[in-house]
Design a protein around this motif. Structure first.
Motif, PDB file in Angstrom:
ATOM      1  N   SER A  26       3.933  -1.331   4.670  1.00 43.34           N
ATOM      2  CA  SER A  26       3.765  -1.186   3.119  1.00 43.34           C
ATOM      3  C   SER A  26       3.073   0.256   2.895  1.00 43.34           C
ATOM      4  O   SER A  26       2.411   0.821   3.650  1.00 43.34           O
ATOM      5  CB  SER A  26       2.741  -2.367   2.664  1.00 43.34           C
ATOM      6  N   SER A  27       3.207   0.563   1.675  1.00 36.45           N
ATOM      7  CA  SER A  27       2.440   2.062   1.395  1.00 36.45           C
ATOM      8  C   SER A  27       1.358   1.607   0.218  1.00 36.45           C
ATOM      9  O   SER A  27       1.457   0.774  -0.152  1.00 36.45           O
ATOM     10  CB  SER A  27       3.531   2.935   0.715  1.00 36.45           C
ATOM     11  N   ALA A  28       0.598   2.776   0.040  1.00 39.81           N
ATOM     12  CA  ALA A  28      -0.489   2.568  -0.804  1.00 39.81           C
ATOM     13  C   ALA A  28      -0.282   2.401  -2.483  1.00 39.81           C
ATOM     14  O   ALA A  28      -1.110   2.132  -3.141  1.00 39.81           O
ATOM     15  CB  ALA A  28      -1.384   4.298  -0.832  1.00 39.81           C
ATOM     16  N   LEU A  29       1.303   2.531  -2.521  1.00 34.73           N
ATOM     17  CA  LEU A  29       1.410   2.127  -3.919  1.00 34.73           C
ATOM     18  C   LEU A  29       2.332   0.957  -4.131  1.00 34.73           C
ATOM     19  O   LEU A  29       2.688   0.485  -5.258  1.00 34.73           O
ATOM     20  CB  LEU A  29       2.531   3.266  -4.328  1.00 34.73           C
ATOM     21  N   ASP A  30       2.356   0.379  -2.939  1.00 36.71           N
ATOM     22  CA  ASP A  30       3.149  -1.216  -2.888  1.00 36.71           C
ATOM     23  C   ASP A  30       1.903  -2.202  -3.412  1.00 36.71           C
ATOM     24  O   ASP A  30       0.659  -1.992  -3.175  1.00 36.71           O
ATOM     25  CB  ASP A  30       3.668  -1.414  -1.562  1.00 36.71           C
ATOM     26  N   ASP A  31       2.709  -3.391  -4.029  1.00 30.69           N
ATOM     27  CA  ASP A  31       1.925  -4.403  -4.462  1.00 30.69           C
ATOM     28  C   ASP A  31       0.785  -4.740  -3.016  1.00 30.69           C
ATOM     29  O   ASP A  31      -0.084  -5.255  -3.263  1.00 30.69           O
ATOM     30  CB  ASP A  31       2.908  -5.520  -4.713  1.00 30.69           C
ATOM     31  N   SER A  32       1.367  -4.853  -2.006  1.00 29.25           N
ATOM     32  CA  SER A  32       0.759  -5.450  -0.758  1.00 29.25           C
ATOM     33  C   SER A  32      -0.278  -4.293  -0.145  1.00 29.25           C
ATOM     34  O   SER A  32      -0.672  -4.559   1.106  1.00 29.25           O
ATOM     35  CB  SER A  32       1.634  -5.997   0.278  1.00 29.25           C
ATOM     36  N   GLY A  33       0.077  -3.139  -0.511  1.00 27.66           N
ATOM     37  CA  GLY A  33      -0.681  -1.863   0.097  1.00 27.66           C
ATOM     38  C   GLY A  33      -2.353  -1.872  -0.075  1.00 27.66           C
ATOM     39  O   GLY A  33      -2.720  -2.918  -1.012  1.00 27.66           O
ATOM     40  N   HIS A  34      -2.826  -0.775   0.060  1.00 30.74           N
ATOM     41  CA  HIS A  34      -4.153  -0.784  -0.095  1.00 30.74           C
ATOM     42  C   HIS A  34      -4.493   0.696  -0.143  1.00 30.74           C
ATOM     43  O   HIS A  34      -4.531   1.354   0.553  1.00 30.74           O
ATOM     44  CB  HIS A  34      -5.119  -1.202   0.914  1.00 30.74           C
ATOM     45  N   LEU A  35      -4.818   1.123  -1.719  1.00 27.50           N
ATOM     46  CA  LEU A  35      -4.903   2.754  -2.003  1.00 27.50           C
ATOM     47  C   LEU A  35      -6.459   2.763  -2.088  1.00 27.50           C
ATOM     48  O   LEU A  35      -7.077   2.168  -2.918  1.00 27.50           O
ATOM     49  CB  LEU A  35      -4.300   2.705  -3.509  1.00 27.50           C
ATOM     50  N   LYS A  36      -6.759   3.827  -1.138  1.00 34.83           N
ATOM     51  CA  LYS A  36      -8.074   3.844  -1.159  1.00 34.83           C
ATOM     52  C   LYS A  36      -8.424   5.465  -1.118  1.00 34.83           C
ATOM     53  O   LYS A  36      -9.392   5.886  -1.173  1.00 34.83           O
ATOM     54  CB  LYS A  36      -8.715   3.462   0.337  1.00 34.83           C
TER      55      LYS A  36
ATOM     56  N   GLU B  43     -12.008  11.128   5.459  1.00 34.29           N
ATOM     57  CA  GLU B  43     -12.505   9.913   4.343  1.00 34.29           C
ATOM     58  C   GLU B  43     -12.802   8.657   5.048  1.00 34.29           C
ATOM     59  O   GLU B  43     -13.474   7.758   4.629  1.00 34.29           O
ATOM     60  CB  GLU B  43     -11.599   9.760   3.449  1.00 34.29           C
ATOM     61  N   GLY B  44     -12.287   8.456   6.384  1.00 34.41           N
ATOM     62  CA  GLY B  44     -12.570   7.284   7.043  1.00 34.41           C
ATOM     63  C   GLY B  44     -11.433   6.021   6.703  1.00 34.41           C
ATOM     64  O   GLY B  44     -11.665   4.969   6.738  1.00 34.41           O
ATOM     65  N   VAL B  45     -10.190   6.593   6.207  1.00 33.49           N
ATOM     66  CA  VAL B  45      -9.110   5.617   5.919  1.00 33.49           C
ATOM     67  C   VAL B  45      -8.042   5.709   6.758  1.00 33.49           C
ATOM     68  O   VAL B  45      -7.985   6.919   7.220  1.00 33.49           O
ATOM     69  CB  VAL B  45      -8.950   5.718   4.367  1.00 33.49           C
ATOM     70  N   LYS B  46      -7.140   4.717   6.640  1.00 35.57           N
ATOM     71  CA  LYS B  46      -5.883   5.043   7.137  1.00 35.57           C
ATOM     72  C   LYS B  46      -4.807   5.738   6.509  1.00 35.57           C
ATOM     73  O   LYS B  46      -4.743   5.918   5.092  1.00 35.57           O
ATOM     74  CB  LYS B  46      -5.149   3.414   7.651  1.00 35.57           C
ATOM     75  N   ALA B  47      -3.636   6.291   6.991  1.00 35.41           N
ATOM     76  CA  ALA B  47      -2.755   7.254   6.483  1.00 35.41           C
ATOM     77  C   ALA B  47      -2.074   6.176   5.264  1.00 35.41           C
ATOM     78  O   ALA B  47      -1.876   6.635   4.302  1.00 35.41           O
ATOM     79  CB  ALA B  47      -1.660   7.654   7.362  1.00 35.41           C
ATOM     80  N   GLU B  48      -1.571   4.918   5.732  1.00 37.24           N
ATOM     81  CA  GLU B  48      -1.186   3.930   4.900  1.00 37.24           C
ATOM     82  C   GLU B  48      -1.988   3.643   3.626  1.00 37.24           C
ATOM     83  O   GLU B  48      -1.454   2.857   2.487  1.00 37.24           O
ATOM     84  CB  GLU B  48      -0.247   2.814   5.542  1.00 37.24           C
ATOM     85  N   GLU B  49      -3.104   4.124   3.755  1.00 37.38           N
ATOM     86  CA  GLU B  49      -4.051   3.948   2.391  1.00 37.38           C
ATOM     87  C   GLU B  49      -4.067   4.948   1.606  1.00 37.38           C
ATOM     88  O   GLU B  49      -5.004   5.148   0.610  1.00 37.38           O
ATOM     89  CB  GLU B  49      -5.485   3.403   2.867  1.00 37.38           C
TER      90      GLU B  49
ATOM     91  N   ASN C  35      -2.086   0.778 -11.973  1.00 37.94           N
ATOM     92  CA  ASN C  35      -1.125  -0.485 -11.985  1.00 37.94           C
ATOM     93  C   ASN C  35      -1.082  -0.830 -10.491  1.00 37.94           C
ATOM     94  O   ASN C  35      -0.787  -1.815 -10.151  1.00 37.94           O
ATOM     95  CB  ASN C  35       0.263   0.028 -12.380  1.00 37.94           C
ATOM     96  N   ALA C  36      -0.946   0.194  -9.653  1.00 35.77           N
ATOM     97  CA  ALA C  36      -0.868  -0.161  -8.306  1.00 35.77           C
ATOM     98  C   ALA C  36      -2.257  -0.945  -7.701  1.00 35.77           C
ATOM     99  O   ALA C  36      -2.328  -1.886  -7.158  1.00 35.77           O
ATOM    100  CB  ALA C  36      -0.893   1.182  -7.542  1.00 35.77           C
ATOM    101  N   LEU C  37      -3.428  -0.412  -8.363  1.00 33.57           N
ATOM    102  CA  LEU C  37      -4.768  -1.226  -7.928  1.00 33.57           C
ATOM    103  C   LEU C  37      -4.739  -2.540  -8.374  1.00 33.57           C
ATOM    104  O   LEU C  37      -5.120  -3.325  -7.720  1.00 33.57           O
ATOM    105  CB  LEU C  37      -5.797  -0.088  -8.618  1.00 33.57           C
ATOM    106  N   LYS C  38      -4.352  -2.735  -9.727  1.00 35.84           N
ATOM    107  CA  LYS C  38      -4.058  -4.067 -10.399  1.00 35.84           C
ATOM    108  C   LYS C  38      -3.322  -4.908  -9.662  1.00 35.84           C
ATOM    109  O   LYS C  38      -3.645  -6.248  -9.275  1.00 35.84           O
ATOM    110  CB  LYS C  38      -3.620  -3.918 -11.607  1.00 35.84           C
ATOM    111  N   ALA C  39      -2.068  -4.434  -8.982  1.00 32.90           N
ATOM    112  CA  ALA C  39      -1.166  -5.317  -8.430  1.00 32.90           C
ATOM    113  C   ALA C  39      -1.569  -5.629  -6.957  1.00 32.90           C
ATOM    114  O   ALA C  39      -1.505  -6.705  -6.640  1.00 32.90           O
ATOM    115  CB  ALA C  39       0.126  -4.574  -8.421  1.00 32.90           C
ATOM    116  N   GLN C  40      -2.462  -4.601  -6.404  1.00 32.04           N
ATOM    117  CA  GLN C  40      -3.019  -5.045  -4.980  1.00 32.04           C
ATOM    118  C   GLN C  40      -4.100  -6.281  -4.996  1.00 32.04           C
ATOM    119  O   GLN C  40      -4.306  -7.016  -4.266  1.00 32.04           O
ATOM    120  CB  GLN C  40      -3.318  -3.748  -4.233  1.00 32.04           C
TER     121      GLN C  40
END
Length: 234
Positions: A2-12, A165-171, A226-231
């Motif tokens: 998953s990517s940071a913009l996917d419903d199952s992702g985590h945008l940080k 930042e202390g986050v993963k690439a996929e975030e 929208n990405a944050l809301k979906a996640q």
């Protein structure tokens, strides 16, 4: 994955490129590069300089100019060109249309922001000072691929921003405008929002998972919200 913009992702984290995304400096930069190339006896127009050098780090630009003239240039060429560009940015750099409103919206959404650019730290400081973005991007939140010795399309500047930042690439999501920068995001394993006119060509690797295009910065904040809301709902 998953990517940071996917419903199952985590945008940080949102990581911005500088030139062409936050600061409208590519025109003046390429104008200065064209003038420098012409001083070497090369017939490179401003348009040609933009097509060839937009998004590239100064050492790469100097290397290509050396190939054009057929010999090495003085070792301080990149430094002298950088000094000229900094002076130019202090006088001519302007914010990309909608940048201030967009930044306010991203911060209001609670998302941390950083910058990863091929520009040097000194160049970015001059650009942000000129465009009143210094408060949004203090020194500890700007990262220079050039100063690190790993210019894009190397992904290192984006990976470094994520580690800091202390986050993963996929975030992370990267906001880019150049093929070179988008390729760096792809190699980093990050989502990418490409700021580009609807009728302009897309990078050769397009489409790619987690990559979307927008034509104006006003489209970015609603997309991130929208990405944050979906996640949150998933």
């Amino acid at each position: 994955m998953s990517s940071a913009l996917d419903d199952s992702g985590h945008l940080k984290l949102v990581i911005f490129d500088c030139d062409g995304v936050l600061v409208d400096s590519e025109g003046p930069s390429c104008r200065a590069t064209a003038q420098f190339a012409q001083s070497l006896g090369l017939s490179i127009t401003e348009h040609e300089a933009f097509e060839r050098f937009a998004g590239k780090a100064l050492p790469q630009i100097v290397k290509e100019l050396e190939e054009d003239v057929g010999h090495e240039l003085p070792q301080d060429t990149a430094a002298r060109l950088r000094d000229n560009l900094i002076r130019l940015m202090e006088e001519q750099a302007e914010p990309v249309d909608g940048a201030a409103h967009m930044l306010a919206g991203v911060l209001a959404a609670g998302l941390p922001i950083r910058v990863g650019s091929n520009s040097s730290i000194k160049e970015m400081e001059a650009k942000f000072e000129r465009t009143d973005m210094t408060d949004a991007f203090p020194a500890e939140r700007i990262h220079s691929a050039n100063d690190m010795g790993h210019p894009k399309p190397s992904p290192e500047v984006y990976l470094h921003a994520a580690r800091t930042e202390g986050v993963k690439a996929e975030e992370c999501v990267v906001i880019e405008d150049s093929d070179t920068g988008a390729e760096a995001a792809l190699k980093a394993g990050m989502a990418c929002v490409l700021l580009r006119d609807a009728d302009a060509p897309l990078p050769a690797f397009w489409p790619a998972p987690g990559f979307v295009r927008i034509s104006h910065l006003s489209e970015l904040v609603p997309m991130l919200r929208n990405a944050l809301k979906a996640q949150k709902q998933s």
